[in-house]
Design an enzyme around this catalytic site. Structure first.
Site, PDB file in Angstrom:
ATOM      1  N   TYR A   1      43.287  42.277  49.655  1.00 30.55           N
ATOM      2  CA  TYR A   1      44.707  42.410  49.334  1.00 30.55           C
ATOM      3  C   TYR A   1      45.583  42.550  50.580  1.00 30.55           C
ATOM      4  O   TYR A   1      46.812  42.431  50.490  1.00 30.55           O
ATOM      5  CB  TYR A   1      44.943  43.604  48.405  1.00 30.55           C
ATOM      6  CG  TYR A   1      44.367  43.429  47.006  1.00 30.55           C
ATOM      7  CD1 TYR A   1      43.663  42.292  46.660  1.00 30.55           C
ATOM      8  CD2 TYR A   1      44.539  44.401  46.038  1.00 30.55           C
ATOM      9  CE1 TYR A   1      43.128  42.134  45.397  1.00 30.55           C
ATOM     10  CE2 TYR A   1      44.017  44.250  44.766  1.00 30.55           C
ATOM     11  CZ  TYR A   1      43.302  43.108  44.458  1.00 30.55           C
ATOM     12  OH  TYR A   1      42.786  42.961  43.193  1.00 30.55           O
TER      13      TYR A   1
ATOM     14  N   LYS B   1      29.067  42.566  47.489  1.00 32.57           N
ATOM     15  CA  LYS B   1      28.570  41.213  47.201  1.00 32.57           C
ATOM     16  C   LYS B   1      27.883  40.717  48.471  1.00 32.57           C
ATOM     17  O   LYS B   1      28.186  39.638  48.996  1.00 32.57           O
ATOM     18  CB  LYS B   1      29.758  40.325  46.777  1.00 32.57           C
ATOM     19  CG  LYS B   1      29.399  38.973  46.221  1.00 32.57           C
ATOM     20  CD  LYS B   1      28.710  39.005  44.882  1.00 32.57           C
ATOM     21  CE  LYS B   1      28.313  37.600  44.438  1.00 32.57           C
ATOM     22  NZ  LYS B   1      27.335  37.597  43.334  1.00 32.57           N
TER      23      LYS B   1
ATOM     24  N   ASP C   1      28.738  41.598  40.462  1.00 26.68           N
ATOM     25  CA  ASP C   1      28.553  40.933  39.164  1.00 26.68           C
ATOM     26  C   ASP C   1      27.599  41.750  38.282  1.00 26.68           C
ATOM     27  O   ASP C   1      27.857  41.961  37.095  1.00 26.68           O
ATOM     28  CB  ASP C   1      28.073  39.483  39.329  1.00 26.68           C
ATOM     29  CG  ASP C   1      27.038  39.311  40.426  1.00 26.68           C
ATOM     30  OD1 ASP C   1      26.795  40.263  41.188  1.00 26.68           O
ATOM     31  OD2 ASP C   1      26.446  38.218  40.522  1.00 26.68           O
TER      32      ASP C   1
ATOM     33  N   ASP D   1      39.485  47.253  41.900  1.00 27.47           N
ATOM     34  CA  ASP D   1      40.585  46.931  40.990  1.00 27.47           C
ATOM     35  C   ASP D   1      40.006  46.470  39.652  1.00 27.47           C
ATOM     36  O   ASP D   1      40.391  46.944  38.571  1.00 27.47           O
ATOM     37  CB  ASP D   1      41.445  45.826  41.629  1.00 27.47           C
ATOM     38  CG  ASP D   1      42.773  45.648  40.924  1.00 27.47           C
ATOM     39  OD1 ASP D   1      43.035  46.382  39.953  1.00 27.47           O
ATOM     40  OD2 ASP D   1      43.546  44.770  41.341  1.00 27.47           O
TER      41      ASP D   1
ATOM     42  N   ASP E   1      39.245  48.877  35.913  1.00 28.91           N
ATOM     43  CA  ASP E   1      39.838  48.504  34.623  1.00 28.91           C
ATOM     44  C   ASP E   1      38.756  48.375  33.561  1.00 28.91           C
ATOM     45  O   ASP E   1      38.954  48.765  32.401  1.00 28.91           O
ATOM     46  CB  ASP E   1      40.607  47.185  34.738  1.00 28.91           C
ATOM     47  CG  ASP E   1      42.067  47.415  35.108  1.00 28.91           C
ATOM     48  OD1 ASP E   1      42.370  48.505  35.636  1.00 28.91           O
ATOM     49  OD2 ASP E   1      42.900  46.512  34.878  1.00 28.91           O
TER      50      ASP E   1
END
Ligand code: NAD
Length: 377
Positions: free
Chosen positions: A160, A211, A243, A267, A271
């Site tokens: 970001y 990852k 994942d 992020d 959620d």
């Protein structure tokens, strides 16, 4: 009933304000923001009277509201007011109206600017299923009952914020979008430290999510976190690829205690963790830096689809105010009372639409506020 989050989280050393007077910056923002903030302020005033705390509230614009008022999503004055306060209570920003503006003028840019401007590198998001809301979860009772996860998300680095970024034109005239995921060793170490210390105060299990099978930045992340673990022999460290972590969160969320991850992965995963608990409308968060005031805000956004209709669930905002009292102002007893009031309201079967289930009473945002105030009195 169990909503004791006091054992679960790192606390930056703080001194209790001797005068018990606090400068609180309120950033209501957009959409449902002003509605849920109004409830939080009412609750804080009642709690202030009970505990002899004086809150000097100062409201400032951010997001779309700031764009409309000043032409920019984070006016310098807003950041300055935040810097000069003891804590910042934020609601939510964003909405359809501003979605077509250039990136630097979007409400979200104001939020990112606030986080980086205050150096808030650690975002702590508890996802705890309350017994009263198990039936509001879309997952089976046996999967979610007892879920108690803390996601520690890096907040001021990674994809970001990385440079270069932008939409460029290639030599062949084709457009090419670019973002850069980048972390330095020191950025990883400081969020890692927060995560290990948080895990120490919980069940001493930390899962680092990356990852590293594909991304070099993630390999560095994994190497540093593994290295850091040597300083925390009492914490059991595990690693998961993002994942797999997403899959495991839905398959068997109870395996997780504390999760640490980068900005982008955090992020998304927070959620997903939020939905385990029934509604994003229930979840608070704290964003902390090394020295500046922290920002306390709900995990959810500005919910423009229900804005202005008195349908918003204000409880994530209220619980964010409780986190502010506990971690920002060192007023744990006051925080406890707010959390207990939330449980009482849920025990009375009052629900907003997002957490509604059979046999409960549907009420609006303001009525939840009234019920909270009754519960506090
Ligand atoms: P959202 O969280 O605003 O809404 C997602 C869904 O959850 C909607 O159906 C909404 O009605 C519901 N919801 C959210 N909060 C609720 C509450 N308190 N009570 C009841 N229902 C609630 O996410 P979105 O729709 O993806 O984004 C809407 C806007 O919010 C966008 O402009 C986005 O950029 C912004 N946003 C802001 C923040 C923030 O301020 N921190 C975070 C996420 C999204």
């Amino acid at each position: 009933m169990n909503y004791d989050i006091s054992r679960r989280i790192l606390t930056t050393p703080l001194s209790v304000n001797a005068m018990a007077q606090y400068r609180i910056t309120l950033l209501p923002g957009d959409g449902i923001g002003p509605e849920i903030m109004a409830v939080a302020v009412r609750v804080l005033k009642v709690i202030g009277e009970k505990f002899d705390l004086t809150f000097n509230f100062q409201e400032a614009p951010i997001g779309g509201a700031a764009i409309d008022a000043t032409g920019t999503p984070l006016p310098d004055e807003t950041l300055e007011i935040c810097r000069n306060s003891d804590a910042v209570l934020l609601a939510a920003i964003g909405g359809y109206k501003w979605d077509t503006l250039p990136r630097h003028l979007r409400p979200e840019t104001g939020l990112l600017g606030l986080r980086s401007g205050l150096g808030l590198f650690a975002n702590l998001r508890p996802a705890t299923i309350l017994p009263q809301l198990i039936d509001a979860s879309t997952l089976k009772r046996e999967v979610v009952e007892g879920v108690d996860i803390m996601v520690v998300r890096e907040l001021t680095g990674g994809l970001y914020f990385g440079e270069p970024r932008g939409i460029f034109t290639t030599e062949t005239g084709e457009k090419r979008g670019v973002n850069t995921m980048t972390y330095t060793e020191s950025e990883i170490d400081r969020i890692g430290k927060v995560a290990f210390e948080t895990a120490q105060k919980r069940s001493k299990r930390l899962c680092s999510v990356d990852k590293s099978n594909v991304l070099e930045v993630s390999q560095l992340w994994r190497d540093r976190i593994t290295q850091l673990a040597k300083n925390y022999p009492d914490v059991e460290l595990s690693h998961l690829y993002v994942d797999n972590a997403a899959m495991q969160l839905l398959r068997n969320p109870k395996q997780f205690d504390t999760i640490v991850t980068s900005n982008l992965f955090g992020d998304i995963l927070s959620d997903a963790a939020a939905m385990l608990t029934g509604s994003i409308g229930m979840l608070p968060s704290a964003s902390l830096g090394a020295t500046n005031p922290g920002v306390y805000e709900p995990v959810h956004g500005s919910a423009p689809d229900i804005a202005g209709q008195d349908k918003a669930n204000p409880l994530a905002q209220i619980l964010s105010a409780a986190m502010m009292l506990r971690y920002g102002l060192n007023q744990s007893a006051a925080a406890d009372q707010i959390e207990q009031a939330v449980l009482k309201v849920l025990d009375q079967d009052y629900r907003t639409g997002d957490i509604m289930s059979d046999g409960k009473t549907l009420i609006g945002c303001q009525a939840i506020g009234e019920a909270l105030i009754d519960a506090l009195k």
